[in-house]
Structure formats: structure tokens, C-alpha cells
Design a protein around this motif. Sequence first.
Motif, PDB file in Angstrom:
ATOM      1  N   THR A  13       7.546  10.879  10.056  1.00  0.00           N
ATOM      2  CA  THR A  13       7.024   9.743  10.993  1.00  0.00           C
ATOM      3  C   THR A  13       7.856   8.512  10.172  1.00  0.00           C
ATOM      4  OG1 THR A  13       5.264   8.498  11.640  1.00  0.00           O
ATOM      5  CG2 THR A  13       5.146   9.399   9.320  1.00  0.00           C
ATOM      6  N   THR A  14       8.027   7.727  11.458  1.00  0.00           N
ATOM      7  CA  THR A  14       8.679   6.207  10.930  1.00  0.00           C
ATOM      8  C   THR A  14       7.580   5.304  10.522  1.00  0.00           C
ATOM      9  OG1 THR A  14       8.453   5.687  13.011  1.00  0.00           O
ATOM     10  CG2 THR A  14      10.571   6.733  12.247  1.00  0.00           C
ATOM     11  N   SER A  15       6.333   5.819  10.530  1.00  0.00           N
ATOM     12  CA  SER A  15       5.280   5.223  10.081  1.00  0.00           C
ATOM     13  C   SER A  15       4.757   5.713   8.764  1.00  0.00           C
ATOM     14  CB  SER A  15       4.034   5.124  11.116  1.00  0.00           C
ATOM     15  OG  SER A  15       3.123   4.476  11.128  1.00  0.00           O
ATOM     16  N   ASP A  36       7.225  10.139   5.209  1.00  0.00           N
ATOM     17  CA  ASP A  36       6.787   8.988   5.834  1.00  0.00           C
ATOM     18  C   ASP A  36       8.224   7.989   5.850  1.00  0.00           C
ATOM     19  OD1 ASP A  36       6.971   7.830   3.288  1.00  0.00           O
ATOM     20  OD2 ASP A  36       4.694   7.472   3.200  1.00  0.00           O
ATOM     21  N   ARG A  37       7.978   6.741   6.312  1.00  0.00           N
ATOM     22  CA  ARG A  37       8.792   5.627   6.604  1.00  0.00           C
ATOM     23  C   ARG A  37       9.693   5.404   5.373  1.00  0.00           C
ATOM     24  NH1 ARG A  37       4.642   1.625   7.982  1.00  0.00           N
ATOM     25  NH2 ARG A  37       3.848   1.191   5.902  1.00  0.00           N
ATOM     26  N   LEU A  40      11.719   8.552   4.306  1.00  0.00           N
ATOM     27  CA  LEU A  40      12.726   8.824   5.373  1.00  0.00           C
ATOM     28  C   LEU A  40      14.015   7.699   5.002  1.00  0.00           C
ATOM     29  CD1 LEU A  40      13.759  10.134   7.809  1.00  0.00           C
ATOM     30  CD2 LEU A  40      12.479   8.387   9.241  1.00  0.00           C
ATOM     31  N   ALA A  41      13.478   6.504   4.683  1.00  0.00           N
ATOM     32  CA  ALA A  41      14.636   5.556   4.166  1.00  0.00           C
ATOM     33  C   ALA A  41      15.254   5.987   2.999  1.00  0.00           C
ATOM     34  CB  ALA A  41      13.919   4.183   4.121  1.00  0.00           C
TER      35      ALA A  41
END
Length: 72
Positions: A13-15, A36-37, A40-41
Motif C-alpha cells: 500500500t502507498t498508505s 507500507d509507504r 515501499l519508499a
Amino acid sequence: MESMGSHKGVMITTSSFSSDAVDYAGRIPKKVVLVDREDLADLMIDHNLDVTTTFTYAIKEVSNDFFDEGED
């Protein structure tokens, strides 16, 4: 995942995931990795995926030989 008969999976998720979602993923018998974001980053940066380098830094060290030349 259940309908496909998988034994593990990744949810991205980007959240962020709710505490209930994190708890559920930890309780089920199938291995589920939650990304999560922030994770992911970090992965994007680690793998140089769709990121731009804006600054670089040089780390320098003073050579000890420079100061030892005059000593006898």
C-alpha cells in the motif's frame, strides 16, 4: 490469495496498514508480508527505482603520512 491456493503473499500500500490488518496478517497461517509507504519508499531507494539523486557527499580523511614526514 485463498481462492488461488497460495501459501504466501505480499500486500503493498502507498498508505499504511491499520493495527487490525497487521494483527490479522500475524495471526493467519499463511505468510503475508505487508509493505507500507515507508517500506515501499525504502525499497525504491535501495533498488534505484523511479528515484532521482539530488545530492551526493564526499567523505574525506586526512592522511596521517602528511603529519609524520617531518618527524625523526
